[in-house]
Enzyme design. Structure first.
Site, mmCIF file in Angstrom:
data_model
loop_
_atom_site.group_PDB
_atom_site.id
_atom_site.type_symbol
_atom_site.label_atom_id
_atom_site.label_comp_id
_atom_site.label_asym_id
_atom_site.label_seq_id
_atom_site.Cartn_x
_atom_site.Cartn_y
_atom_site.Cartn_z
ATOM 1 N N LYS A 386 -35.207 27.041 31.530
ATOM 2 C CA LYS A 386 -34.535 27.245 30.247
ATOM 3 C C LYS A 386 -34.936 26.253 29.166
ATOM 4 O O LYS A 386 -34.478 26.367 28.033
ATOM 5 C CB LYS A 386 -33.021 27.166 30.440
ATOM 6 C CG LYS A 386 -32.545 25.834 31.016
ATOM 7 C CD LYS A 386 -31.055 25.860 31.281
ATOM 8 C CE LYS A 386 -30.575 24.546 31.876
ATOM 9 N NZ LYS A 386 -29.137 24.555 32.152
ATOM 10 N N LYS A 428 -30.635 32.768 23.247
ATOM 11 C CA LYS A 428 -32.050 32.711 22.847
ATOM 12 C C LYS A 428 -32.795 34.000 23.187
ATOM 13 O O LYS A 428 -33.936 34.192 22.774
ATOM 14 C CB LYS A 428 -32.732 31.504 23.505
ATOM 15 C CG LYS A 428 -32.227 30.176 22.965
ATOM 16 C CD LYS A 428 -32.894 29.006 23.644
ATOM 17 C CE LYS A 428 -32.454 27.684 23.006
ATOM 18 N NZ LYS A 428 -31.009 27.444 23.060
ATOM 19 N N SER A 471 -28.580 20.181 31.077
ATOM 20 C CA SER A 471 -29.853 19.467 31.052
ATOM 21 C C SER A 471 -30.705 19.862 29.860
ATOM 22 O O SER A 471 -31.588 19.124 29.449
ATOM 23 C CB SER A 471 -30.628 19.740 32.355
ATOM 24 O OG SER A 471 -30.858 21.132 32.509
ATOM 25 N N THR A 491 -34.980 18.060 14.805
ATOM 26 C CA THR A 491 -36.062 18.936 14.343
ATOM 27 C C THR A 491 -35.888 19.347 12.889
ATOM 28 O O THR A 491 -36.869 19.416 12.141
ATOM 29 C CB THR A 491 -36.139 20.187 15.230
ATOM 30 O OG1 THR A 491 -34.868 20.852 15.215
ATOM 31 C CG2 THR A 491 -36.495 19.809 16.655
#
Length: 648
Positions: A386, A428, A471, A491
Site C-alpha cells: 500500500k 486511492k 505504516s 509534498t
C-alpha cells in the site's frame, strides 16, 4: 529562625533523629491532654480530683509511648501521613484510655470522672494527630516554595486531578498554582489549597503564574473537547501534557503522575461512536476466522478485536515473519489475561507464515481445516502492498500481490465455500493516479466478478481512506522527522486527507461484514478532511517545539514543501461515479459501481499474470490501463526540481 530554614534543617536530620523529636513531642502532649481533660471537665485549672489522681500522669505517658512504639506508630513517614494514619492513631489512643481504665480498676486507685475518659481520648487524638498533620504540611510546604518546582495548571478538578495534585506535591517536582474545570459547580472552590476556575480565565492565570505546562487530568475527555482545550492552551505557547488513561493506571502500566505529551491521534478524527453490538460480532462469533496480512496495521487490529468477539479459531496469515511473531505473541498474552479472568472456552490462535500468492499453501490450509471438521468460515483480506512510492517503482510486485493475491485467495474461498469474505480496499482506488491505487481498483473488480459467480460465499468490499498510525500514514514519518530535529517534508501545502483511527476503522469493517449480502461495496464515513500542513504544525507544537517560519527564523522545526510525489493527489475520493446509499449503520454507506463480468475479466487477468510472470512491466501496465481506464498515469520521473523546495 525562619520557617524555611527550620524546615530545611528538619529535612536534613536523619530519620532516627526526626523520630526522637516526634517521641519528645508526644511526651509533652500526653500529660497536657490528661491535665486538660480534668480542667475542661471540672472547669478548674488545677482541680482537686486531678490532685488525687496524679498517678494518671506518669501512667498515661508510659502507656501511650509504649502503645505507640509497640504498634509501629513511629515507623510511619510523617510527610505522607493521611486519613488512614489518623484513624490508626485514634485506635491507639482508644487502647491507651482502655489500659488506663484497667489500671485504675485493678489497682483501686482514685478514678477521674467517667466523662473525662472520653474527653481524654478526644484530646489525645487531637493533639498527637494535629502535630503530625502540622509537620506533614510544613514539610510539604517546603516543597511548594522550592525553587526547583515548576508551576503548573491542572485542567480537571475531579478525582484524577486531585490524585495528580497529591502525587505532584509528594514528588516535589511541580507546584500546582490552580485548577481549571468545565463544571460550573466547582468554580471558586479550593482543591488541595489551589483555586478551581472557569476555563475562560485561562489567559489570566497564564499571565499571572506563567505555568510551564498545563496538565490535562480528564482521562475520559471526548476527542473534540480535548482538541479544543489543546488549541486554547497552545495559543499561549504553553505545553500540554495529559495523565494516562484509567486502563493504564488500573493495569499498573502507568501512574497518575506519569505525564505524557498528547499524541496527534488523540486529537484528529471525531468523537468515538458506540458500535452496534449486534453487528459487531455477528460475523465472527463462534466461527473459524482467517485474517490475511495479519501483521499489518489494519490486519493486526482486526485480530485484536476479533479475539474479543469470541471466535472459535483465529488464523493469522502473514508473509512477514517478525510481524507475524509480534501479533501472535500479543494475542497469546491477551488469551492468558482472558484465561485469568475465568472466561469460558477460549479461541484457538493459529499463526501461518505464508503469502496469498501461494495457491498450494492456501489450498492446503483450507483443505486441512475442512478435514479436521473446523472449516474456515470467514475471511478478512487485508494483505496488500500500500505504500504509493514503493509500488510506483516496483509495479510488477505491487500488481502481483494486490491483484493476483486477491484473485487467488478469493477463488480458494469460493472453492471451499467460505461463508463471508470481506476485502479491505482504499480511497486511492477511486480515479487512481498511481499504480498502487490502480492495482487496488483492479482488485475490487476481481472481488465484484467473483461475487457474480459465487453461489455460497458472500463477497464484499470496504473502501476507506487514511488511518492514523498505520505504516503508510504521514504521522509516523512526521514523528521521526521531528525527533531528528526536522525538517518536516510536506509534498504540497494544499494536500488534504481524511483520517480515522485504526480501532474505529476496524470496528466499522467488522460491522460492515454483517451487512453484506454479496458483491457489496461499502464506504466508511471518514469524518472531516484535514490539511496535512495543519497536521504537521500541530505535531510540532505537541512535541514542545516551535515552528521555524519566515516570521520566526529561530524556531526549532521547519516545514518544507518538496512537491507532489509521482502518483499523489491533492484530494482523495471514495466514489468513482456512483451514488452512495445509507445502510442501517449511520457511518457505513453502500455503493454500486461499474464492474466486469467474470467472462470479460478472467481472460484478461490470465494475460496480466503471464506478463507479471515474465516480469514484463510495460505489458502489465498497458493491460492495467485498459482494465482501469480512469487511471491517470503520471510521469515516472520522481526527481524534485530545486525551486519546488520551499518553506510551507
Amino acid at each position: 529562625m525562619p520557617v524555611f530554614q527550620f524546615t530545611s534543617r528538619l529535612l536534613a536530620l536523619p530519620p532516627r533523629s526526626r523520630r526522637v523529636l516526634l517521641v519528645l513531642a508526644d511526651a509533652l502532649l500526653v500529660p497536657l491532654a490528661v491535665w486538660l481533660s480534668f480542667a475542661i471537665r471540672l472547669a478548674q485549672p488545677w482541680p482537686d480530683q486531678l490532685q488525687h489522681c496524679l498517678w494518671i500522669l506518669p501512667a498515661a505517658l508510659v502507656l501511650s509511648l509504649g502503645v505507640y512504639v509497640y504498634t509501629g506508630q513511629y515507623k510511619g513517614i510523617t510527610r505522607y501521613s493521611g486519613s488512614r494514619s489518623l484513624y490508626a492513631l485514634a485506635l491507639r489512643n482508644a487502647l491507651v484510655v482502655v489500659l488506663l481504665a484497667a489500671v485504675e480498676w485493678l489497682a483501686g486507685w482514685p478514678a477521674p470522672p467517667r466523662s473525662s475518659w472520653l474527653l481524654l481520648w478526644i484530646l489525645l487524638t487531637g493533639f498527637t494527630g494535629l502535630v503530625r498533620l502540622l509537620l506533614r504540611d510544613l514539610l510539604l510546604a517546603f516543597t511548594v516554595i522550592d525553587r526547583q518546582c515548576r508551576p503548573v495548571l491542572i485542567y480537571g478538578a475531579g478525582a484524577a486531578g486531585a490524585q495528580l495534585a497529591a502525587s505532584l506535591r509528594i514528588a516535589r517536582s511541580h507546584r500546582v498554582v490552580g485548577f481549571l474545570d468545565d463544571n460550573i459547580d466547582l468554580w471558586g472552590r479550593q482543591l488541595d489549597g489551589a483555586r478551581v476556575d472557569a476555563p475562560r480565565r485561562l489567559p489570566e492565570l497564564i499571565s499571572r503564574y506563567h505555568p510551564s505546562e498545563v496538565l490535562l487530568a480528564i482521562p475520559s475527555l471526548s476527542r473534540s473537547r480535548r482538541r479544543q482545550i489543546v488549541e486554547d492552551v497552545q495559543a499561549f505557547e504553553v505545553t500540554v501534557l495529559q495523565v494516562p488513561s484509567f486502563e493504564e493506571i488500573t493495569s499498573g502500566r502507568a501512574r497518575i503522575d506519569d505525564m505524557r505529551p498528547i499524541a496527534i491521534e488523540e486529537l484528529l478524527g471525531r468523537d468515538a461512536v458506540t458500535p452496534d453490538s449486534e453487528l459487531l460480532g455477528a460475523t465472527v462469533r463462534g466461527r473459524c476466522v482467517l485474517v490475511s496480512g495479519a501483521g499489518g496495521s489494519i490486519g493486526s487490529e482486526l485480530c485484536r478485536q476479533i479475539l474479543t468477539l469470541a471466535p472459535r479459531r483465529l488464523i493469522l496469515l502473514e508473509q512477514h515473519e517478525p510481524s507475524l511473531y509480534a501479533i501472535d505473541k500479543e494475542l497469546c498474552r491477551a488469551l492468558a489475561s482472558l484465561a485469568a479472568t475465568g472466561t469460558g472456552s477460549l479461541p484457538l490462535v493459529q499463526p501461518v507464515l505464508g503469502s496469498v500468492l501461494d495457491v498450494a499453501q492456501l489450498q492446503q490450509l483450507f483443505a486441512g481445516a475442512t478435514r479436521r471438521g473446523d472449516p474456515i468460515q470467514v475471511v478478512f483480506h487485508a494483505a496488500a502492498y500500500k505504500h504509493v512510492p514503493m509500488v510506483e517503482v516496483n509495479p510488477v510486485a505491487g500488481l502481483a500481490n494486490n491483484v493476483l493475491g486477491t484473485q487467488r485467495l478469493t477463488s480458494v474461498c469460493a472453492r471451499y465455500r467460505v461463508e463471508h469474505v470481506l476485502v479491505i480496499s482504499t480511497d486511492k482506488a477511486v480515479r487512481p493516479t498511481n499504480v498502487m491505487g490502480a492495482s487496488k481498483r483492479l482488485a475490487e473488480l476481481v472481488v465484484q466478478a467473483m461475487a457474480q459467480e459465487a453461489d455460497a460465499t458472500r463477497f464484499a468490499l470496504v473502501r476507506f481512506g487514511n488511518v492514523l498510525g498505520s505504516s503508510g500514514s504521514v504521522v509516523p514519518l512526521f514523528r521521526e522527522q521531528i525527533a531528528a530535529g526536522g525538517p518536516i517534508t510536506l509534498t504540497h501545502p494544499d494536500v488534504v486527507r481524511y483520517f480515522m483511527t485504526i480501532p474505529e476503522a476496524v470496528q466499522l469493517v467488522l460491522q460492515a461484514s454483517a451487512l453484506a449480502s454479496g458483491g457489496d461495496l461499502f464506504l466508511l464515513d471518514m469524518g472531516e478532511p484535514v490539511k496535512i500542513v495543519d497536521l504537521a504544525r500541530q505535531m510540532v507544537r505537541l512535541s514542545g517545539h516551535s515552528l521555524r517560519t519566515p516570521g520566526n527564523p529561530t524556531g526549532d522545526i521547519e516545514i518544507r514543501c518538496i512537491g507532489l510525489r509521482p502518483g499523489e493527489k491533492l484530494y482523495e475520493e471514495l466514489l468513482i461515479d456512483a451514488e452512495s446509499s445509507p445502510t442501517s449503520h449511520p457511518l457505513i454507506y453502500k455503493a454500486i459501481e461499474a464492474s466486469f463480468s467474470p467472462q470479460q475479466l478472467w481472460p484478461r487477468l490470465a494475460v496480466l499474470e503471464a506478463a507479471l510472470t515474465a516480469q514484463d512491466e510495460q505489458a502489465a501496465l498497458a493491460l492495467l490501463a485498459e482494465l482501469v481506464p480512469e487511471w491517470q498515469q503520471q510521469p515516472t520521473d520522481s526527481e524534485t526540481p530545486a525551486e519546488v523546495v520551499r518553506l510551507c
